[in-house]
Motif scaffolding. Structure first.
Motif, PDB file in Angstrom:
ATOM      1  N   LEU A 296       0.821  -1.203   0.000  1.00 11.98           N
ATOM      2  CA  LEU A 296       0.000   0.000   0.000  1.00 11.98           C
ATOM      3  C   LEU A 296       0.857   1.255   0.000  1.00 11.98           C
ATOM      4  O   LEU A 296       0.518   2.250  -0.650  1.00 11.98           O
ATOM      5  CB  LEU A 296      -0.951  -0.031   1.193  1.00 11.98           C
ATOM      6  CG  LEU A 296      -1.960  -1.188   1.161  1.00 11.98           C
ATOM      7  CD1 LEU A 296      -2.798  -1.230   2.425  1.00 11.98           C
ATOM      8  CD2 LEU A 296      -2.861  -1.102  -0.069  1.00 11.98           C
ATOM      9  N   ARG A 297       1.994   1.211   0.707  1.00  7.18           N
ATOM     10  CA  ARG A 297       2.918   2.361   0.670  1.00  7.18           C
ATOM     11  C   ARG A 297       3.456   2.563  -0.739  1.00  7.18           C
ATOM     12  O   ARG A 297       3.524   3.682  -1.247  1.00  7.18           O
ATOM     13  CB  ARG A 297       4.077   2.137   1.650  1.00  7.18           C
ATOM     14  CG  ARG A 297       3.795   2.576   3.073  1.00  7.18           C
ATOM     15  CD  ARG A 297       5.097   2.709   3.863  1.00  7.18           C
ATOM     16  NE  ARG A 297       5.876   1.479   3.874  1.00  7.18           N
ATOM     17  CZ  ARG A 297       5.686   0.480   4.744  1.00  7.18           C
ATOM     18  NH1 ARG A 297       4.757   0.579   5.676  1.00  7.18           N
ATOM     19  NH2 ARG A 297       6.438  -0.595   4.691  1.00  7.18           N
ATOM     20  N   ALA A 298       3.876   1.461  -1.390  1.00  5.29           N
ATOM     21  CA  ALA A 298       4.446   1.572  -2.738  1.00  5.29           C
ATOM     22  C   ALA A 298       3.419   2.123  -3.718  1.00  5.29           C
ATOM     23  O   ALA A 298       3.739   2.967  -4.572  1.00  5.29           O
ATOM     24  CB  ALA A 298       4.945   0.198  -3.203  1.00  5.29           C
ATOM     25  N   GLN A 299       2.166   1.675  -3.591  1.00  7.19           N
ATOM     26  CA  GLN A 299       1.130   2.167  -4.505  1.00  7.19           C
ATOM     27  C   GLN A 299       0.789   3.622  -4.230  1.00  7.19           C
ATOM     28  O   GLN A 299       0.611   4.413  -5.149  1.00  7.19           O
ATOM     29  CB  GLN A 299      -0.115   1.286  -4.381  1.00  7.19           C
ATOM     30  CG  GLN A 299       0.106  -0.126  -4.933  1.00  7.19           C
ATOM     31  CD  GLN A 299      -1.130  -1.000  -4.830  1.00  7.19           C
ATOM     32  OE1 GLN A 299      -1.971  -0.796  -3.964  1.00  7.19           O
ATOM     33  NE2 GLN A 299      -1.234  -1.986  -5.706  1.00  7.19           N
ATOM     34  N   ARG A 300       0.736   3.980  -2.951  1.00  2.03           N
ATOM     35  CA  ARG A 300       0.414   5.365  -2.600  1.00  2.03           C
ATOM     36  C   ARG A 300       1.494   6.318  -3.070  1.00  2.03           C
ATOM     37  O   ARG A 300       1.220   7.387  -3.610  1.00  2.03           O
ATOM     38  CB  ARG A 300       0.229   5.476  -1.082  1.00  2.03           C
ATOM     39  CG  ARG A 300      -0.123   6.866  -0.575  1.00  2.03           C
ATOM     40  CD  ARG A 300       0.076   6.952   0.925  1.00  2.03           C
ATOM     41  NE  ARG A 300       1.463   6.685   1.282  1.00  2.03           N
ATOM     42  CZ  ARG A 300       1.873   6.339   2.514  1.00  2.03           C
ATOM     43  NH1 ARG A 300       0.994   6.208   3.486  1.00  2.03           N
ATOM     44  NH2 ARG A 300       3.149   6.130   2.744  1.00  2.03           N
ATOM     45  N   ASP A 301       2.766   5.921  -2.872  1.00  2.06           N
ATOM     46  CA  ASP A 301       3.889   6.804  -3.193  1.00  2.06           C
ATOM     47  C   ASP A 301       4.403   6.606  -4.614  1.00  2.06           C
ATOM     48  O   ASP A 301       5.356   7.281  -5.023  1.00  2.06           O
ATOM     49  CB  ASP A 301       5.037   6.562  -2.198  1.00  2.06           C
ATOM     50  CG  ASP A 301       4.605   6.810  -0.758  1.00  2.06           C
ATOM     51  OD1 ASP A 301       3.590   7.526  -0.563  1.00  2.06           O
ATOM     52  OD2 ASP A 301       5.264   6.278   0.161  1.00  2.06           O
ATOM     53  N   GLU A 302       3.813   5.627  -5.338  1.00  3.95           N
ATOM     54  CA  GLU A 302       4.255   5.309  -6.704  1.00  3.95           C
ATOM     55  C   GLU A 302       5.744   5.008  -6.732  1.00  3.95           C
ATOM     56  O   GLU A 302       6.511   5.541  -7.538  1.00  3.95           O
ATOM     57  CB  GLU A 302       3.887   6.429  -7.676  1.00  3.95           C
ATOM     58  CG  GLU A 302       2.383   6.667  -7.745  1.00  3.95           C
ATOM     59  CD  GLU A 302       1.998   7.716  -8.772  1.00  3.95           C
ATOM     60  OE1 GLU A 302       2.811   7.999  -9.660  1.00  3.95           O
ATOM     61  OE2 GLU A 302       0.891   8.259  -8.658  1.00  3.95           O
ATOM     62  N   THR A 303       6.147   4.156  -5.817  1.00  2.57           N
ATOM     63  CA  THR A 303       7.544   3.717  -5.728  1.00  2.57           C
ATOM     64  C   THR A 303       7.569   2.200  -5.869  1.00  2.57           C
ATOM     65  O   THR A 303       6.550   1.529  -5.693  1.00  2.57           O
ATOM     66  CB  THR A 303       8.163   4.119  -4.379  1.00  2.57           C
ATOM     67  OG1 THR A 303       7.332   3.593  -3.318  1.00  2.57           O
ATOM     68  CG2 THR A 303       8.245   5.632  -4.248  1.00  2.57           C
ATOM     69  N   PRO A 304       8.749   1.627  -6.176  1.00  2.00           N
ATOM     70  CA  PRO A 304       8.824   0.161  -6.287  1.00  2.00           C
ATOM     71  C   PRO A 304       8.500  -0.504  -4.952  1.00  2.00           C
ATOM     72  O   PRO A 304       8.769   0.047  -3.874  1.00  2.00           O
ATOM     73  CB  PRO A 304      10.281  -0.092  -6.694  1.00  2.00           C
ATOM     74  CG  PRO A 304      10.741   1.195  -7.275  1.00  2.00           C
ATOM     75  CD  PRO A 304      10.014   2.278  -6.539  1.00  2.00           C
ATOM     76  N   TYR A 305       7.938  -1.690  -5.042  1.00  2.00           N
ATOM     77  CA  TYR A 305       7.639  -2.469  -3.834  1.00  2.00           C
ATOM     78  C   TYR A 305       8.943  -2.893  -3.168  1.00  2.00           C
ATOM     79  O   TYR A 305       9.829  -3.460  -3.813  1.00  2.00           O
ATOM     80  CB  TYR A 305       6.830  -3.702  -4.227  1.00  2.00           C
ATOM     81  CG  TYR A 305       6.520  -4.638  -3.071  1.00  2.00           C
ATOM     82  CD1 TYR A 305       5.489  -4.356  -2.188  1.00  2.00           C
ATOM     83  CD2 TYR A 305       7.265  -5.806  -2.880  1.00  2.00           C
ATOM     84  CE1 TYR A 305       5.203  -5.211  -1.135  1.00  2.00           C
ATOM     85  CE2 TYR A 305       6.986  -6.666  -1.833  1.00  2.00           C
ATOM     86  CZ  TYR A 305       5.951  -6.370  -0.962  1.00  2.00           C
ATOM     87  OH  TYR A 305       5.669  -7.213   0.079  1.00  2.00           O
ATOM     88  N   ARG A 306       9.060  -2.610  -1.879  1.00  2.00           N
ATOM     89  CA  ARG A 306      10.243  -3.039  -1.120  1.00  2.00           C
ATOM     90  C   ARG A 306       9.818  -4.150  -0.178  1.00  2.00           C
ATOM     91  O   ARG A 306       9.043  -3.931   0.759  1.00  2.00           O
ATOM     92  CB  ARG A 306      10.832  -1.864  -0.326  1.00  2.00           C
ATOM     93  CG  ARG A 306      11.451  -0.813  -1.222  1.00  2.00           C
ATOM     94  CD  ARG A 306      12.148   0.247  -0.396  1.00  2.00           C
ATOM     95  NE  ARG A 306      13.189  -0.337   0.463  1.00  2.00           N
ATOM     96  CZ  ARG A 306      13.848   0.346   1.385  1.00  2.00           C
ATOM     97  NH1 ARG A 306      13.582   1.621   1.573  1.00  2.00           N
ATOM     98  NH2 ARG A 306      14.765  -0.242   2.129  1.00  2.00           N
ATOM     99  N   ASN A 307      10.336  -5.335  -0.441  1.00  2.00           N
ATOM    100  CA  ASN A 307       9.905  -6.504   0.327  1.00  2.00           C
ATOM    101  C   ASN A 307      10.421  -6.409   1.764  1.00  2.00           C
ATOM    102  O   ASN A 307      11.626  -6.334   1.989  1.00  2.00           O
ATOM    103  CB  ASN A 307      10.435  -7.773  -0.346  1.00  2.00           C
ATOM    104  CG  ASN A 307       9.683  -9.007   0.118  1.00  2.00           C
ATOM    105  OD1 ASN A 307       9.329  -9.121   1.287  1.00  2.00           O
ATOM    106  ND2 ASN A 307       9.429  -9.922  -0.799  1.00  2.00           N
ATOM    107  N   PRO A 308       9.525  -6.395   2.747  1.00  2.00           N
ATOM    108  CA  PRO A 308       9.967  -6.250   4.139  1.00  2.00           C
ATOM    109  C   PRO A 308      10.414  -7.567   4.768  1.00  2.00           C
ATOM    110  O   PRO A 308      10.894  -7.574   5.901  1.00  2.00           O
ATOM    111  CB  PRO A 308       8.702  -5.742   4.835  1.00  2.00           C
ATOM    112  CG  PRO A 308       7.582  -6.366   4.058  1.00  2.00           C
ATOM    113  CD  PRO A 308       8.050  -6.450   2.627  1.00  2.00           C
ATOM    114  N   VAL A 309      10.236  -8.680   4.068  1.00  2.00           N
ATOM    115  CA  VAL A 309      10.544  -9.987   4.647  1.00  2.00           C
ATOM    116  C   VAL A 309      12.032 -10.294   4.457  1.00  2.00           C
ATOM    117  O   VAL A 309      12.576 -10.105   3.369  1.00  2.00           O
ATOM    118  CB  VAL A 309       9.687 -11.088   3.980  1.00  2.00           C
ATOM    119  CG1 VAL A 309      10.041 -12.462   4.537  1.00  2.00           C
ATOM    120  CG2 VAL A 309       8.205 -10.793   4.181  1.00  2.00           C
ATOM    121  N   GLU A 310      12.649 -10.764   5.520  1.00  2.00           N
ATOM    122  CA  GLU A 310      14.036 -11.219   5.431  1.00  2.00           C
ATOM    123  C   GLU A 310      14.067 -12.714   5.697  1.00  2.00           C
ATOM    124  O   GLU A 310      13.178 -13.263   6.364  1.00  2.00           O
ATOM    125  CB  GLU A 310      14.915 -10.462   6.425  1.00  2.00           C
ATOM    126  CG  GLU A 310      14.976  -8.972   6.120  1.00  2.00           C
ATOM    127  CD  GLU A 310      15.924  -8.237   7.054  1.00  2.00           C
ATOM    128  OE1 GLU A 310      16.399  -8.871   8.028  1.00  2.00           O
ATOM    129  OE2 GLU A 310      16.162  -7.046   6.815  1.00  2.00           O
TER     130      GLU A 310
END
Ligand code: FE2
Length: 318
Positions: A296-310
């Motif tokens: 949702l952050r990536a879509q709102r900010d029109e930025t690439p999806y950053r995977n939070p999972v490590e």
């Protein structure tokens, strides 16, 4: 739950009252993705029907109606007649996403070699969307809900799974975790099993061995606030298994009925209570909420999806 809803159109899909075509996906395209923790992402692909259909049909997504053509071209995005929805045919399902500028998570790639549909089942549930998705992830779900003898042994055992980030989600792999599933003993011992979760609500289990491939796909579709459709299908490289489709589909329906029963028992309890994650068994659920927030952050900010999972190794007893 917090699924974004528009006013439901005053139409009926009953056989005696043909309604005018309404195609309201466009109303959703104007909605800006927020950073909501709960509810179904709007700008995402959800399955809305089995691809094999003889006639045009009508379905619901996010509380809106979609008029589906009888045929949707394989693996090519097309739009509905009124242009409000994008459609694609993949994995034997028609998927829909509101047309618009926000980029939905990619669907998993289609199988490299042709696979045969050997089972399909679907079940509607009056349930919270997130609860239904968590059922795809929770390690306690299968042992507590699906207790057929041929699916898992009754013996308790420790399982260790390696989780790693994968596109728009995460993937679990374990060498030993599936040995307790008698059904998999039918496949040769060199089998590899992975379970991928991909946003918004796709659980994709792959079993590969020499000369053998199987895909077991389970999804949750938010039809309207508090209404979800759970679907399961199995694709396989062994064409002869298509003759077992009625039996395999019946087993699938049995599983989905068990899912619906537990979800409807949970319904009515607030899904918006503060989240508490306790130890390794709840890590996949925490991954889910973190992944959804990242989308949702990536879509709102029109930025690439950053995977939070490590990458993590998780262990539990089932
Ligand atoms: Fe289930």
């Amino acid at each position: 739950m917090a699924t974004s809803l528009q006013t439901r159109p005053a139409v009926s899909d009953g056989p005696d009252s043909p309604a005018p075509l309404l195609d309201l996906g466009a109303r959703l395209t104007a909605r800006q993705p927020g950073d909501r923790r709960f509810g179904a992402p709007i700008h995402a692909w959800y399955p809305v029907r089995a691809a094999l259909a003889r006639n045009a049909s009508r379905t619901r997504l996010h509380g809106e109606w979609i008029d589906l053509p009888a045929r949707v071209a394989l693996d090519a995005v097309q739009t509905t007649t009124c242009g409000g929805w994008r459609l694609i045919n993949r994995f034997g399902l028609v998927w829909a996403c509101p047309a618009g500028s926000a980029t939905p998570p990619d669907l998993p790639s289609p199988p490299e070699s042709p696979l045969v549909l050997i089972a399909y089942s679907e079940a509607p549930a009056r349930a919270d969307y997130d609860q239904a998705v968590l059922g795809l992830l929770d390690p306690a779900h299968v042992p507590m809900i699906h207790n057929a003898w041929w699916w898992r042994s009754q013996a308790r055992r420790t399982k260790t799974k390696s989780y790693s980030p994968s596109p728009f989600g995460f993937t679990a792999v374990a060498a030993d975790a599936f040995a307790s599933t008698p059904a998999y003993d039918l496949v040769s011992e060199d089998r590899k099993v992975s379970i991928e979760f991909r946003l918004p609500s796709i659980r994709l289990e792959r079993v590969t061995a020499r000369g053998f491939e199987l895909i077991n796909l389970t999804t949750v579709t938010p039809q309207a606030e508090g209404d979800v459709m759970i679907r399961n299908l199995i694709l396989c490289s062994v064409a002869a298994l298509r003759f077992g489709s009625p039996l395999l589909s019946a087993w699938g329906r049995t599983f989905l009925r068990q899912d619906v029963a537990i979800l409807e028992r949970l319904e009515g309890r607030s899904p918006h209570l503060p989240l508490v994650f306790a130890g390794d068994p709840d890590r996949p659920s925490a991954f889910y909420f973190a992944s959804k927030a990242a989308l949702l952050r990536a879509q709102r900010d029109e930025t690439p999806y950053r995977n939070p999972v490590e990458a993590e190794s998780l262990q539990w007893v089932t």
